[in-house]
Design a protein around this motif. Structure first.
Motif, PDB file in Angstrom:
ATOM      1  N   ILE A 290       0.833  -1.208   0.000  1.00  0.00           N
ATOM      2  CA  ILE A 290       0.000   0.000   0.000  1.00  0.00           C
ATOM      3  C   ILE A 290       0.864   1.254   0.000  1.00  0.00           C
ATOM      4  N   MET A 291       1.913   1.256   0.819  1.00  0.00           N
ATOM      5  CA  MET A 291       2.775   2.437   0.907  1.00  0.00           C
ATOM      6  C   MET A 291       3.572   2.678  -0.372  1.00  0.00           C
ATOM      7  N   SER A 292       3.746   1.620  -1.178  1.00  0.00           N
ATOM      8  CA  SER A 292       4.536   1.778  -2.403  1.00  0.00           C
ATOM      9  C   SER A 292       3.883   2.736  -3.391  1.00  0.00           C
ATOM     10  N   CYS A 293       2.618   3.098  -3.136  1.00  0.00           N
ATOM     11  CA  CYS A 293       1.972   4.141  -3.959  1.00  0.00           C
ATOM     12  C   CYS A 293       2.698   5.479  -3.809  1.00  0.00           C
ATOM     13  N   LEU A 294       3.314   5.678  -2.632  1.00  0.00           N
ATOM     14  CA  LEU A 294       3.934   6.961  -2.334  1.00  0.00           C
ATOM     15  C   LEU A 294       5.137   7.240  -3.223  1.00  0.00           C
ATOM     16  N   TRP A 295       5.864   6.196  -3.622  1.00  0.00           N
ATOM     17  CA  TRP A 295       7.013   6.428  -4.514  1.00  0.00           C
ATOM     18  C   TRP A 295       6.746   5.933  -5.933  1.00  0.00           C
ATOM     19  N   SER A 296       5.471   5.765  -6.230  1.00  0.00           N
ATOM     20  CA  SER A 296       5.086   5.416  -7.597  1.00  0.00           C
ATOM     21  C   SER A 296       5.196   6.657  -8.495  1.00  0.00           C
ATOM     22  N   SER A 297       5.514   6.455  -9.756  1.00  0.00           N
ATOM     23  CA  SER A 297       5.604   7.579 -10.692  1.00  0.00           C
ATOM     24  C   SER A 297       4.238   8.196 -10.970  1.00  0.00           C
ATOM     25  N   ASP A 298       3.178   7.422 -10.697  1.00  0.00           N
ATOM     26  CA  ASP A 298       1.810   7.919 -10.862  1.00  0.00           C
ATOM     27  C   ASP A 298       1.004   7.408  -9.678  1.00  0.00           C
TER      28      ASP A 298
ATOM     29  N   ALA B 243       4.172   1.084  -6.731  1.00  0.00           N
ATOM     30  CA  ALA B 243       2.991   0.421  -7.303  1.00  0.00           C
ATOM     31  C   ALA B 243       2.761   0.882  -8.736  1.00  0.00           C
ATOM     32  N   PHE B 244       2.397  -0.037  -9.596  1.00  0.00           N
ATOM     33  CA  PHE B 244       2.130   0.206 -11.019  1.00  0.00           C
ATOM     34  C   PHE B 244       3.408   0.227 -11.866  1.00  0.00           C
ATOM     35  N   HIS B 245       4.569   0.074 -11.220  1.00  0.00           N
ATOM     36  CA  HIS B 245       5.822   0.111 -11.980  1.00  0.00           C
ATOM     37  C   HIS B 245       5.890  -1.048 -12.974  1.00  0.00           C
ATOM     38  N   GLU B 246       5.344  -2.217 -12.577  1.00  0.00           N
ATOM     39  CA  GLU B 246       5.365  -3.369 -13.481  1.00  0.00           C
ATOM     40  C   GLU B 246       4.624  -3.053 -14.780  1.00  0.00           C
ATOM     41  N   ALA B 247       3.516  -2.325 -14.683  1.00  0.00           N
ATOM     42  CA  ALA B 247       2.740  -1.965 -15.874  1.00  0.00           C
ATOM     43  C   ALA B 247       3.532  -1.025 -16.780  1.00  0.00           C
ATOM     44  N   LEU B 248       4.280  -0.117 -16.177  1.00  0.00           N
ATOM     45  CA  LEU B 248       5.105   0.797 -16.968  1.00  0.00           C
ATOM     46  C   LEU B 248       6.209   0.050 -17.711  1.00  0.00           C
ATOM     47  N   LEU B 249       6.818  -0.929 -17.038  1.00  0.00           N
ATOM     48  CA  LEU B 249       7.852  -1.743 -17.676  1.00  0.00           C
ATOM     49  C   LEU B 249       7.294  -2.476 -18.891  1.00  0.00           C
ATOM     50  N   LEU B 250       6.105  -3.038 -18.728  1.00  0.00           N
ATOM     51  CA  LEU B 250       5.481  -3.781 -19.825  1.00  0.00           C
ATOM     52  C   LEU B 250       5.106  -2.846 -20.971  1.00  0.00           C
ATOM     53  N   HIS B 251       4.623  -1.662 -20.620  1.00  0.00           N
ATOM     54  CA  HIS B 251       4.252  -0.682 -21.652  1.00  0.00           C
ATOM     55  C   HIS B 251       5.478  -0.251 -22.457  1.00  0.00           C
ATOM     56  N   GLN B 252       6.589  -0.021 -21.761  1.00  0.00           N
ATOM     57  CA  GLN B 252       7.825   0.387 -22.431  1.00  0.00           C
ATOM     58  C   GLN B 252       8.351  -0.696 -23.371  1.00  0.00           C
TER      59      GLN B 252
ATOM     60  N   ARG C  11      -1.993   7.981  -8.490  1.00  0.00           N
ATOM     61  CA  ARG C  11      -3.379   7.576  -8.738  1.00  0.00           C
ATOM     62  C   ARG C  11      -3.435   6.200  -9.408  1.00  0.00           C
ATOM     63  N   GLN C  12      -2.624   6.010 -10.436  1.00  0.00           N
ATOM     64  CA  GLN C  12      -2.570   4.713 -11.107  1.00  0.00           C
ATOM     65  C   GLN C  12      -2.033   3.640 -10.165  1.00  0.00           C
ATOM     66  N   GLY C  13      -1.044   4.026  -9.355  1.00  0.00           N
ATOM     67  CA  GLY C  13      -0.481   3.076  -8.401  1.00  0.00           C
ATOM     68  C   GLY C  13      -1.511   2.589  -7.408  1.00  0.00           C
ATOM     69  N   TRP C  14      -2.338   3.524  -6.908  1.00  0.00           N
ATOM     70  CA  TRP C  14      -3.385   3.147  -5.958  1.00  0.00           C
ATOM     71  C   TRP C  14      -4.420   2.234  -6.618  1.00  0.00           C
ATOM     72  N   ALA C  15      -4.822   2.562  -7.827  1.00  0.00           N
ATOM     73  CA  ALA C  15      -5.797   1.736  -8.539  1.00  0.00           C
ATOM     74  C   ALA C  15      -5.245   0.326  -8.795  1.00  0.00           C
TER      75      ALA C  15
ATOM     76  N   ILE D 256      -3.277  -1.463  -6.765  1.00  0.00           N
ATOM     77  CA  ILE D 256      -3.178  -2.348  -5.584  1.00  0.00           C
ATOM     78  C   ILE D 256      -4.251  -2.052  -4.534  1.00  0.00           C
ATOM     79  N   ASP D 257      -5.330  -1.379  -4.915  1.00  0.00           N
ATOM     80  CA  ASP D 257      -6.334  -0.971  -3.924  1.00  0.00           C
ATOM     81  C   ASP D 257      -7.001  -2.140  -3.212  1.00  0.00           C
ATOM     82  N   TYR D 258      -6.990  -3.325  -3.819  1.00  0.00           N
ATOM     83  CA  TYR D 258      -7.615  -4.481  -3.183  1.00  0.00           C
ATOM     84  C   TYR D 258      -6.891  -4.892  -1.898  1.00  0.00           C
ATOM     85  N   TYR D 259      -5.667  -4.446  -1.718  1.00  0.00           N
ATOM     86  CA  TYR D 259      -4.930  -4.755  -0.484  1.00  0.00           C
ATOM     87  C   TYR D 259      -5.510  -4.031   0.723  1.00  0.00           C
ATOM     88  N   THR D 260      -6.338  -3.019   0.509  1.00  0.00           N
ATOM     89  CA  THR D 260      -6.945  -2.308   1.635  1.00  0.00           C
ATOM     90  C   THR D 260      -7.909  -3.196   2.411  1.00  0.00           C
ATOM     91  N   ALA D 261      -8.461  -4.212   1.766  1.00  0.00           N
ATOM     92  CA  ALA D 261      -9.291  -5.197   2.470  1.00  0.00           C
ATOM     93  C   ALA D 261      -8.417  -6.324   3.006  1.00  0.00           C
TER      94      ALA D 261
END
Length: 453
Positions: A129-137, A362-371, A139-143, A145-150
C-alpha cells in the motif's frame, strides 16, 4: 448413502458417454438456447447434490460448533465456492467475513498474540500500500493495488478470531463436494462439445490450445464452451481454484480415523481435475497437479524416515528433481514454453538495478510492460511484481511469508497450510492471486495451525 454424491456423478458421466457413443440425433450446443439451459440446470443440480451430501454428513461436519462460528464457516465456504462462478463476487463477502470475525472477537473478548505468519503478511501488505507513495503515478499506483486495503485487515482480524480444528472440515468438505459436481458438469460439457465438432473423445490429450479449433464469431477457442456455466470464464483461474481444493481435500482425507472424504471420492476428484485441466489446456493446473501429487507422495514416504538428516537430504533431492522437471517442461516443450515470460523477467531484473531497495512503486510493473510494448498491466508473477514494485524488501517479505508457513507447518506437523500455500504459490508464479479477496477465506481457515478443541 455414503456414496450418493459419487454415484450421481458417475451416473451423469455414463449417461453423457452413452449420448456421445450412440448416434443420437440431438446436437445440444447447436440448438438455440439449449446449451444455456443445460448450464443452468447443471449448476442447480450441482448445488442440490452438494447440499444433500453435506446434510447427510452434518453430524460429522458441524458437531459442537456454535451457531455464530458455524455461520462464519458457512460464509467462508460460500465465498470460496462463488469464486469459481464469478471471481468478482468474493470482495463483498470477504469484507463481511472479516467484519463478523471482528465482532465475534469483541463480543467474546478474545485476543491472540499476533502469529509470525500474519505479522509478515501485514508488513508485506503495508509495504504494498505504501509503495503508492514512490510510484511515478500515485493515482494509477493506488488503482493497481487498492484491493490490499481489504486484505491487510486479515492479519489484524487473526488477533481476534482463530479457527478451531473442527471448523476446518466444515469449511473444506462442502467446497469439495460442490466442486466435484462442477468438475462433472465441465467434463460433460466437453463431451457435448467434441460431439458437436465431431472430434475424438481423447482430443484433450493433444496439449495444443487449438485442438478443438477457434470460434471466429465469439473470438475464443472452442474448448471454452466447457466452462460456459461460469462467469469467471478463465481456464487458469477455474483450474487453479479446483487444484487448491484438491490440496485441502487431500489433507482432510488424511485426517482422523473416520474418513469424511473417502479414497474413492478423492481419487474421482483428482482424476476429473487432471482431465478438466487438460480439457481447458490450463498449463498452470497441469504442472501444478503433478507438483502437488509429488508432494503428497513425498510427505507419505517421509513418514517412514526417522532421521532428520535423511529427511533433509531427500527433501533437497526431491526439490531439485521437481525444479528440474518444471524447467525441462518449460524449455523443451512448445506447449509449456512461454518466451514472453522470459522477456518480462529480463525487464524486471534490469529495473532492479535502478530501484533495488524499495522498487519503482505500485504500477511500476505496468510501466515496464508498456515500455517493452507488451499489452499487459501485470507481470503474471507475484514474485517478480514484488521485486519490480517493492524492491528487494518486498521480495524478502514475500519469501519470508512462504518460509514461515512451511516452518510452522513442519514444526506442528500441520500440512494443510503447506498444501494450500503450494497451490497458491504455483498460481502466484504464473498468474497472480496474492491479496485478492479469495485469499481471505483460505488463509483464515488454512494457514495458521488451528486451536485444538
Amino acid at each position: 448413502m455414503k456414496f450418493l454424491s459419487l454415484s450421481i456423478n458417475l451416473f451423469f458421466i455414463i449417461f453423457a458417454g452413452v449420448y456421445f457413443v450412440f448416434p443420437i440425433d440431438l446436437n445440444i450446443p447447436a440448438v438455440d438456447g439449449l446449451l444455456d439451459f443445460f448450464y443452468h440446470i447443471g449448476l442447480v443440480i450441482s448445488l442440490l447434490v452438494a447440499s444433500v451430501d453435506v446434510y447427510l454428513k452434518r453430524k460429522q461436519l458441524f458437531k459442537n460448533i456454535d451457531y455464530y462460528r458455524l455461520f462464519i464457516t458457512f460464509l467462508a465456504t460460500f465465498t470460496a465456492c462463488i469464486y469459481i462462478y464469478n471471481r468478482k463476487t468474493p470482495l463483498g463477502l470477504s469484507i463481511l467475513l472479516l467484519g463478523l470475525c471482528l465482532i465475534y472477537g469483541f463480543v467474546r473478548k478474545t485476543y491472540y498474540s499476533p502469529h509470525p505468519i500474519m505479522v509478515v503478511l501485514f508488513l508485506f501488505s503495508s509495504l504494498k500500500i505504501m509503495s503508492c507513495l514512490w510510484s511515478s503515478d500515485v493515482r494509477q499506483g493506488w488503482a493497481h493495488i487498492d484491493y490490499y486495503t481489504a486484505f491487510i485487515f486479515l492479519p489484524i482480524i487473526s488477533c481476534f478470531y482463530r479457527v478451531e480444528a473442527k471448523e476446518q472440515k466444515a469449511f473444506i468438505y462442502p467446497i469439495f463436494s460442490f466442486f466435484t459436481n462442477l468438475l462433472t458438469l465441465t467434463f460433460i460439457a466437453y463431451i457435448l462439445t467434441v460431439k458437436q465438432l465431431n472430434q475424438s473423445f481423447w482430443s484433450f490429450l493433444t496439449l495444443n490450445k487449438e485442438y478443438l479449433g477457434y470460434n471466429i464469431e465469439t473470438g475464443i477457442y472452442n474448448y471454452y464452451q466447457s466452462i460456459g456455466w461460469s462467469k469467471t470464464f478463465h481456464p487458469s483461474k477455474i483450474a487453479w481454484i479446483l487444484l487448491t481444493v484438491l490440496a485441502a481435500s487431500y489433507w482432510l482425507w488424511q485426517e482422523g480415523k473416520k474418513k469424511i472424504i473417502t479414497t474413492s471420492q478423492l481419487s474421482f476428484y483428482a482424476l476429473l481435475l487432471l482431465i478438466v485441466s487438460l480439457v481447458l489446456q490450463a498449463r498452470v493446473a497441469i504442472l501444478g497437479f503433478f507438483i502437488l501429487v509429488s508432494l503428497f507422495i513425498w510427505v507419505g514416504l517421509m513418514r517412514y524416515v526417522k532421521s532428520r538428516k535423511n529427511i533433509f537430504f531427500y527433501t533437497l533431492l526431491a526439490t531439485f528433481v521437481a525444479i528440474s522437471g518444471v524447467i525441462l517442461s518449460i524449455t523443451q516443450t512448445t506447449f509449456f514454453s512461454d518466451p514472453s515470460r522470459l522477456k518480462m523477467s529480463t525487464l524486471v531484473f534490469k529495473s532492479f538495478f535502478e530501484y533495488p531497495f524499495l522498487g519503482g512503486g505500485a504500477f511500476h510493473e505496468a510501466l515496464l510492460l508498456h515500455q517493452a510494448n507488451i499489452d499487459l498491466v501485470s507481470l503474471h508473477n507475484e514474485f517478480l511484481t514484488a521485486l519490480s514494485d517493492q524492491g528487494i524488501l518486498g521480495l524478502l517479505l514475500f519469501l519470508a511469508f512462504h518460509i514461515l508457513v512451511v516452518y510452522y507447518g513442519l514444526k506442528n506437523k500441520y500440512f494443510l497450510g503447506i498444501y494450500v500455500l503450494l497451490a497458491f504459490t504455483i498460481f502466484n508464479a504464473t498468474e497472480g492471486v496474492m491479496g485478492l479477496p479469495i485469499c481471505i477465506p483460505f488463509f483464515l481457515f488454512c494457514l495458521i495451525p488451528p486451536k485444538q478443541t
